[in-house]
Design an enzyme around this catalytic site. Sequence first.
Site, PDB file in Angstrom:
ATOM      1  N   ASP A   1     -10.907 -14.411  17.760  1.00 26.84           N
ATOM      2  CA  ASP A   1     -11.205 -13.271  16.867  1.00 26.84           C
ATOM      3  C   ASP A   1     -11.604 -13.781  15.483  1.00 26.84           C
ATOM      4  OD1 ASP A   1     -11.641 -10.751  15.907  1.00 26.84           O
ATOM      5  OD2 ASP A   1      -9.552 -10.082  16.000  1.00 26.84           O
TER       6      ASP A   1
ATOM      7  N   HIS B   1      -7.472  -9.414  22.061  1.00 31.14           N
ATOM      8  CA  HIS B   1      -6.348  -9.735  21.154  1.00 31.14           C
ATOM      9  C   HIS B   1      -5.040  -8.973  21.427  1.00 31.14           C
ATOM     10  CE1 HIS B   1      -8.192  -6.297  19.199  1.00 31.14           C
ATOM     11  NE2 HIS B   1      -9.158  -7.003  18.683  1.00 31.14           N
TER      12      HIS B   1
ATOM     13  N   HIS C   1     -16.864 -13.065  15.472  1.00 30.69           N
ATOM     14  CA  HIS C   1     -17.733 -12.228  14.638  1.00 30.69           C
ATOM     15  C   HIS C   1     -18.655 -13.157  13.858  1.00 30.69           C
ATOM     16  CE1 HIS C   1     -15.462  -8.486  15.442  1.00 30.69           C
ATOM     17  NE2 HIS C   1     -14.421  -9.303  15.511  1.00 30.69           N
TER      18      HIS C   1
ATOM     19  N   HIS D   1     -14.560 -13.343   6.188  1.00 26.56           N
ATOM     20  CA  HIS D   1     -14.732 -12.442   5.043  1.00 26.56           C
ATOM     21  C   HIS D   1     -14.803 -13.293   3.781  1.00 26.56           C
ATOM     22  CE1 HIS D   1     -14.067  -8.797   7.344  1.00 26.56           C
ATOM     23  NE2 HIS D   1     -12.954  -9.294   7.847  1.00 26.56           N
TER      24      HIS D   1
ATOM     25  N   HIS E   1     -14.288 -14.174  21.583  1.00 28.56           N
ATOM     26  CA  HIS E   1     -14.170 -13.153  20.533  1.00 28.56           C
ATOM     27  C   HIS E   1     -14.491 -13.747  19.163  1.00 28.56           C
ATOM     28  CE1 HIS E   1     -12.009  -9.166  19.560  1.00 28.56           C
ATOM     29  NE2 HIS E   1     -12.740  -9.515  18.514  1.00 28.56           N
TER      30      HIS E   1
ATOM     31  N   ARG F   1     -21.406 -12.211  12.243  1.00 30.64           N
ATOM     32  CA  ARG F   1     -21.843 -11.504  11.011  1.00 30.64           C
ATOM     33  C   ARG F   1     -23.355 -11.428  10.820  1.00 30.64           C
ATOM     34  NH1 ARG F   1     -17.191  -9.049  10.985  1.00 30.64           N
ATOM     35  NH2 ARG F   1     -15.460 -10.159   9.999  1.00 30.64           N
TER      36      ARG F   1
ATOM     37  N   HIS G   1     -10.691  -2.896  22.082  1.00 30.03           N
ATOM     38  CA  HIS G   1      -9.841  -3.164  20.909  1.00 30.03           C
ATOM     39  C   HIS G   1      -8.825  -2.030  20.925  1.00 30.03           C
ATOM     40  CE1 HIS G   1      -9.247  -4.124  16.410  1.00 30.03           C
ATOM     41  NE2 HIS G   1      -8.440  -3.116  16.680  1.00 30.03           N
TER      42      HIS G   1
HETATM   43 ZN   LIG Z   1     -10.760  -6.276  17.601  1.00 35.22          ZN
END
Ligand SMILES: [Zn+2]
Lengths: 314, 431
Positions: free
Chosen positions: B306, B233, B63, B310, B61, B65, B180
């Site tokens: 996860d 998660h 991200h 940011h 998991h 981007r 999710h």
């Molecule tokens: Zn999620």
Amino acid sequence: MTGRDLLAIEDLDRSELERILETSLRMEEVGRRDVKKVPTLRGRTLINLFFEPSTRTRTSFEIAGKRLSADVVNFSPSSSSLTKAEGILDTAMTLDAMDPDAVVVRHKVAGVPKRIADALDAPVINAGDGAHEHPTQALLDLFTVWQEKGRIDGLTVTIIGDILHSRVARSNLYAFSKLGAEVRLAAPPTMLPPAVESLGVKAYTSLREALEGADVVMLLRIQQERLAGCFFPSIREYATAFGLDRRKLRFAKDDAIVMHPGPINRGVEIAHDLADQRPSVILDQVRNGVAVRMAVLYLCAGRTPRGGVRREGS
Amino acid sequence: MGRIWIRGGRLLDPASGCDEVGDLLVEDGRIVAVGAGLEAGDGDVIDAKGRWVAPGFVDLHVHLREPGEEYKEDIASGGRAGVAGGFTALVCMANTHPINDDPSVTEYILDRARQESPARVYPVAAATRGLAGEVMTEMVALFEAGVVAFSDDGKTIMDSNVMRRVLEYSGLVRVPIITHAEDRTLVCDGVVNEGAVSTRLGLPGNPAVAEVVHVARDLLLAELSGAHLHVAHVSTAGAVALIRAARERGVHVTAEVTPHHLTLLDEAALGYDTNTKMAPPLRGSSDVEACRAGIADGTIDAIATDHAPHAVHEKDVEFTAAPPGVIGLETAVPVTLDLVRQEQLSPLEWVRRLSTNPTRIIGRPGGSLAVGAAADLVLIDPDRHWIYDPAKGYSKSRNSPWAGREMIGRATVTIVGGRLVYDVDRGVLVP
Ligand SMILES: [Zn+2]
């Protein structure tokens, strides 16, 4: 107080609360003079940074500052003009560069005064943040009750209404319980915050039980637009079950007083004839607000000149 | 590519159950020999005394981007952060810009990964077009383009009929549907765990029941369809209990938990630090204990970070306005070693949840030290003390709740396909 900030009643201990009350008493005396002005904060600059409009609270701080001879500047960025790129911290840092001696912050989101305080040199006073705290409201409520009853210890204080969304309720439950009062909360189950009894108060869904033997009855404003339909079915049903009138007030002690942080919704949380006269002390609360805010400004901004002792980072 | 001789480490191979000190020889990208006292030959020697030698970790998991938000992270920086944290493969979510709901985006990601990432990258495609929760994506075409799972992660498929059809249709490609699980109507505007903490902070609460209700629905739909449901998660005791019961009655369900939900409490948010804002939120101690028990007894199969980068300016706003999520690739090893130190997981079982189980969930090779397996390897120093400074990390972002904390344990060497890609003293070595 954490350094020289006043961010939350939760952070204060008994002696700090008592000190503010005693200072407020001296400030109240100033308000009764012919010339309502002392030179205590002459040459100091106070900025009212109100991201959320509130004429009452802002005016109260402004008068308090002026009675202490501070230069008071109002800054109210409308939240619509605040784009993401020029965020709250940028605004605060810009003001900080102008070297204020205290910044009073009001914002619709909980925690913003704390974030600003972390970033600024100047002391920060929370004038209400979301559903978190409104410390000066609780202090003026404490002061009003202290003047009425001569004590806080041992009193029973019942707070009625939308506890879930109320910063006034949170600050008051800490303030009164820290000084030895029994605090009760009364609301429909949908408007009682989860696990609220972990804060050392009792929660009731029966208004009658909550009022039984109360010395102080504190009402909260119902935000009709936001709540009706989701948290309770209708204003009429709320007013019937939780609105205070003289008949329901009989469950409280004979000498119980009625308080409201304002602005009031007549006929919703309080009956019309109860709002304007004893046992209601609503206008005393407003009057005391100035004295208490003078005390807070004095304690936060008056002790050391700017550039003197820097507060510890927290 | 040559040979690498890893000497004298504690070999941890969950696939075979092996846990003993020995040597491991890598040649031409594969493990060619494992055992005690292997004969030295040519090639590089890595002294692994005091180190654990494990199959490379696979993060289910992440991200990354890219495409679209390269200012937060890109495939190159995310890949470097991954190998620096001991991960040899990253499973990346579809909520990029454009969204990975079309094979052209999948191909772009895989192409960039081949050129730029020291870690393997396995894309997840959106389960519905535009992550809108309405029309399912072209699963067969996306599968042929190389995706390993489907998910609307970041959002939740609220329409139960859409979720049912997505699960049923996934039978054509036989890859997991990752949920999710947060019922949006119950989350409402919640930003921290509902309970004493939300009450004290005066912030809108996100109740545990929002997750539990949704997990219950998805488990029933997975049971109906026979599809493979993977619960992302997991953060609540209720979800752990439901997953345990569903697996016992034969539902094809797997699950993951993040390092932060295993080790941090909702109270971490009491200072309004937006780096403690996640979705789902940090929970109370009974939920954290249930998640730890769930990862210990195998109800939860995998640890997944996860990793959600940011930018600083995006997090430096009001708590309600800040985007949820934290970075986690470079801290997962020390943070989750806490479960080993507390004896809730043996070192071997810890490796299973970071390597062997995740590879099985996505049906990719790895997770084993067997002779002939691809040489995706990690060396762990379980006792190394260090201070984590996100500014010195490989991720482009710094939104970590562990910034400035002392860490115990660290990946010291990472090898992908027989190539040394990370060494703690020299940093990331390629590309
Ligand atoms: Zn999620």
